[in-house]
Design a protein around this motif. Structure first.
Motif, PDB file in Angstrom:
ATOM      1  N   ARG A  48      57.927 -36.085  -4.518  1.00 17.85           N
ATOM      2  CA  ARG A  48      59.223 -36.625  -4.103  1.00 17.85           C
ATOM      3  C   ARG A  48      58.879 -37.752  -3.139  1.00 17.85           C
ATOM      4  NH1 ARG A  48      63.366 -36.606  -0.483  1.00 17.85           N
ATOM      5  NH2 ARG A  48      65.452 -36.379  -1.343  1.00 17.85           N
ATOM      6  N   ALA A  49      59.327 -38.962  -3.465  1.00 16.77           N
ATOM      7  CA  ALA A  49      58.980 -40.128  -2.659  1.00 16.77           C
ATOM      8  C   ALA A  49      60.239 -40.917  -2.323  1.00 16.77           C
ATOM      9  CB  ALA A  49      57.996 -41.000  -3.418  1.00 16.77           C
ATOM     10  N   ILE A  50      60.126 -41.717  -1.264  1.00 19.96           N
ATOM     11  CA  ILE A  50      61.265 -42.514  -0.803  1.00 19.96           C
ATOM     12  C   ILE A  50      60.766 -43.920  -0.461  1.00 19.96           C
ATOM     13  CG2 ILE A  50      60.979 -41.633   1.561  1.00 19.96           C
ATOM     14  CD1 ILE A  50      64.022 -41.791   1.868  1.00 19.96           C
ATOM     15  N   ASP A  51      61.514 -44.931  -0.903  1.00 18.17           N
ATOM     16  CA  ASP A  51      61.104 -46.312  -0.576  1.00 18.17           C
ATOM     17  C   ASP A  51      61.757 -46.719   0.743  1.00 18.17           C
ATOM     18  OD1 ASP A  51      63.708 -46.624  -1.515  1.00 18.17           O
ATOM     19  OD2 ASP A  51      63.295 -48.489  -2.559  1.00 18.17           O
ATOM     20  N   LEU A  52      61.212 -46.177   1.790  1.00 15.97           N
ATOM     21  CA  LEU A  52      61.786 -46.276   3.130  1.00 15.97           C
ATOM     22  C   LEU A  52      61.571 -47.636   3.781  1.00 15.97           C
ATOM     23  CD1 LEU A  52      63.248 -44.329   5.003  1.00 15.97           C
ATOM     24  CD2 LEU A  52      61.047 -43.637   5.895  1.00 15.97           C
ATOM     25  N   LEU A  53      60.493 -48.326   3.433  1.00 18.10           N
ATOM     26  CA  LEU A  53      60.146 -49.584   4.095  1.00 18.10           C
ATOM     27  C   LEU A  53      60.278 -50.769   3.146  1.00 18.10           C
ATOM     28  CD1 LEU A  53      56.948 -48.431   6.015  1.00 18.10           C
ATOM     29  CD2 LEU A  53      59.299 -48.458   6.827  1.00 18.10           C
ATOM     30  N   ASN A 165      56.090 -39.205   5.266  1.00 17.30           N
ATOM     31  CA  ASN A 165      54.955 -39.935   5.846  1.00 17.30           C
ATOM     32  C   ASN A 165      55.087 -41.440   5.564  1.00 17.30           C
ATOM     33  OD1 ASN A 165      54.285 -40.148   3.149  1.00 17.30           O
ATOM     34  ND2 ASN A 165      52.230 -39.338   3.357  1.00 17.30           N
ATOM     35  N   LEU A 166      56.327 -41.892   5.479  1.00 16.15           N
ATOM     36  CA  LEU A 166      56.740 -43.259   5.157  1.00 16.15           C
ATOM     37  C   LEU A 166      56.797 -43.488   3.648  1.00 16.15           C
ATOM     38  CD1 LEU A 166      54.764 -45.309   7.846  1.00 16.15           C
ATOM     39  CD2 LEU A 166      57.091 -44.407   7.974  1.00 16.15           C
ATOM     40  N   TYR A 167      56.351 -42.526   2.870  1.00 16.85           N
ATOM     41  CA  TYR A 167      56.461 -42.631   1.414  1.00 16.85           C
ATOM     42  C   TYR A 167      56.776 -41.273   0.784  1.00 16.85           C
ATOM     43  CZ  TYR A 167      55.693 -43.854  -3.420  1.00 16.85           C
ATOM     44  OH  TYR A 167      55.874 -44.048  -4.766  1.00 16.85           O
ATOM     45  N   TYR A 168      55.859 -40.322   0.889  1.00 18.65           N
ATOM     46  CA  TYR A 168      56.108 -39.001   0.313  1.00 18.65           C
ATOM     47  C   TYR A 168      56.939 -38.156   1.287  1.00 18.65           C
ATOM     48  CZ  TYR A 168      52.653 -40.041  -3.269  1.00 18.65           C
ATOM     49  OH  TYR A 168      51.975 -40.607  -4.304  1.00 18.65           O
ATOM     50  N   THR A 169      57.752 -37.263   0.716  1.00 20.76           N
ATOM     51  CA  THR A 169      58.565 -36.359   1.529  1.00 20.76           C
ATOM     52  C   THR A 169      58.189 -34.919   1.189  1.00 20.76           C
ATOM     53  OG1 THR A 169      60.398 -35.938  -0.020  1.00 20.76           O
ATOM     54  CG2 THR A 169      60.486 -37.996   1.238  1.00 20.76           C
ATOM     55  N   GLY A 170      58.793 -33.990   1.939  1.00 18.69           N
ATOM     56  CA  GLY A 170      58.664 -32.588   1.571  1.00 18.69           C
ATOM     57  C   GLY A 170      59.348 -32.342   0.236  1.00 18.69           C
ATOM     58  N   GLN A 171      58.994 -31.234  -0.396  1.00 19.25           N
ATOM     59  CA  GLN A 171      59.625 -30.839  -1.658  1.00 19.25           C
ATOM     60  C   GLN A 171      60.247 -29.463  -1.464  1.00 19.25           C
ATOM     61  OE1 GLN A 171      57.795 -32.161  -5.487  1.00 19.25           O
ATOM     62  NE2 GLN A 171      55.890 -31.985  -4.322  1.00 19.25           N
ATOM     63  N   PRO A 172      61.574 -29.409  -1.305  1.00 18.73           N
ATOM     64  CA  PRO A 172      62.226 -28.126  -1.046  1.00 18.73           C
ATOM     65  C   PRO A 172      61.859 -27.062  -2.074  1.00 18.73           C
ATOM     66  CG  PRO A 172      63.774 -29.921  -0.739  1.00 18.73           C
ATOM     67  CD  PRO A 172      62.524 -30.521  -1.327  1.00 18.73           C
ATOM     68  N   GLY A 173      61.554 -25.878  -1.566  1.00 22.50           N
ATOM     69  CA  GLY A 173      61.241 -24.746  -2.427  1.00 22.50           C
ATOM     70  C   GLY A 173      59.828 -24.735  -2.984  1.00 22.50           C
ATOM     71  N   LYS A 174      59.008 -25.723  -2.607  1.00 26.34           N
ATOM     72  CA  LYS A 174      57.643 -25.762  -3.125  1.00 26.34           C
ATOM     73  C   LYS A 174      56.643 -25.556  -2.003  1.00 26.34           C
ATOM     74  CE  LYS A 174      58.890 -28.386  -7.138  1.00 26.34           C
ATOM     75  NZ  LYS A 174      58.629 -29.491  -8.035  1.00 26.34           N
ATOM     76  N   LEU A 175      55.481 -25.037  -2.341  1.00 22.75           N
ATOM     77  CA  LEU A 175      54.451 -24.739  -1.344  1.00 22.75           C
ATOM     78  C   LEU A 175      53.673 -25.978  -0.903  1.00 22.75           C
ATOM     79  CD1 LEU A 175      52.868 -21.457  -2.772  1.00 22.75           C
ATOM     80  CD2 LEU A 175      54.389 -21.695  -0.814  1.00 22.75           C
ATOM     81  N   TYR A 176      53.625 -26.989  -1.749  1.00 23.12           N
ATOM     82  CA  TYR A 176      52.765 -28.145  -1.499  1.00 23.12           C
ATOM     83  C   TYR A 176      53.564 -29.435  -1.621  1.00 23.12           C
ATOM     84  CZ  TYR A 176      48.956 -31.446  -1.705  1.00 23.12           C
ATOM     85  OH  TYR A 176      48.135 -32.495  -1.418  1.00 23.12           O
ATOM     86  N   ASN A 177      53.214 -30.420  -0.771  1.00 21.99           N
ATOM     87  CA  ASN A 177      53.707 -31.786  -0.965  1.00 21.99           C
ATOM     88  C   ASN A 177      52.654 -32.764  -0.468  1.00 21.99           C
ATOM     89  OD1 ASN A 177      54.424 -32.704   1.920  1.00 21.99           O
ATOM     90  ND2 ASN A 177      55.569 -30.782   1.741  1.00 21.99           N
TER      91      ASN A 177
END
Length: 198
Positions: A48-53, A165-177
């Motif tokens: 799950r990623a976000i184009d924050l910048l 982390n400015l790009y990747y986000t947490g993934q609800p319900g998952k153990l890893y991101n």
């Protein structure tokens, strides 16, 4: 902040002025395949990623007023494995003493980054090994197995809100991101897990 989050420093300097934002790394290796110990862990090889910048040229970046969220799959070695505090704003009190020619500077400062988190992990490994009958060895296959157990030694940072982390986000319900890996470590629990195996 009332809880731990990924290090992506947009929360302390939210400004329209172009600047350099700091944050942790993460993602997928291009040359190394997904290792067997990561396969089957929820969140691995998905993202799950976000184009924050928004790039503002040589002056740096600005915050995107309407960031888009992208989800998908990836392949290769997923990084990081775990998280530790690396944020220079909430990091570690450090005393510096420097000679610059005839001038001697001394000061306290707060700093962070890999230069602080990595020695902590190495020290934790040394302390764990000192309490066991034999060294732990290669952590990774073991910690991914521990992560799926009910009494996991990890606190998963899986929130998708205010956790990037400015790009990747947490993934609800998952153990890893790819922003925080398996999360932060409870070293007492981790020691007990390793101790039961030895």
């Amino acid at each position: 902040m009332t809880k731990e989050r990924a290090w992506g420093d947009t929360y302390s300097t939210p400004s329209a002025k172009p600047q350099i934002f700091q944050g942790s790394g993460g993602g997928f290796a291009k040359l190394n395949p997904t290792p067997a110990y990561q396969i089957g862990i929820s969140g691995v090889n998905t993202f799950r990623a976000i184009d924050l910048l928004k790039y503002a040229g040589k002056r740096g970046y600005t915050l995107n007023p309407s960031p888009k969220v992208n989800t998908g799959t990836g392949s290769g070695r997923n990084v990081p494995d775990v998280s530790a505090n690396s944020d220079g704003r909430t990091g570690y009190a450090t005393f510096i003493s420097v000679n610059l020619g005839k001038v001697h500077h001394q000061a306290w400062m707060v700093a962070g980054g890999t230069s602080y988190a990595t020695p902590q992990m190495a020290a934790a490994n040394a302390v764990i090994n000192s309490g066991l009958s034999e060294p732990v060895g290669f952590w990774n296959p073991q910690i991914y197995r521990f992560a799926v157990e009910p009494d996991t030694p990890f606190t998963t940072l899986n929130s998708a809100k205010d956790n990037n982390n400015l790009y990747y986000t947490g993934q609800p319900g998952k153990l890893y991101n790819q922003a925080t890996g398996l999360g932060t470590v409870n070293f007492e629990k981790l020691f007990n897990k390793f101790n039961r195996q030895s």
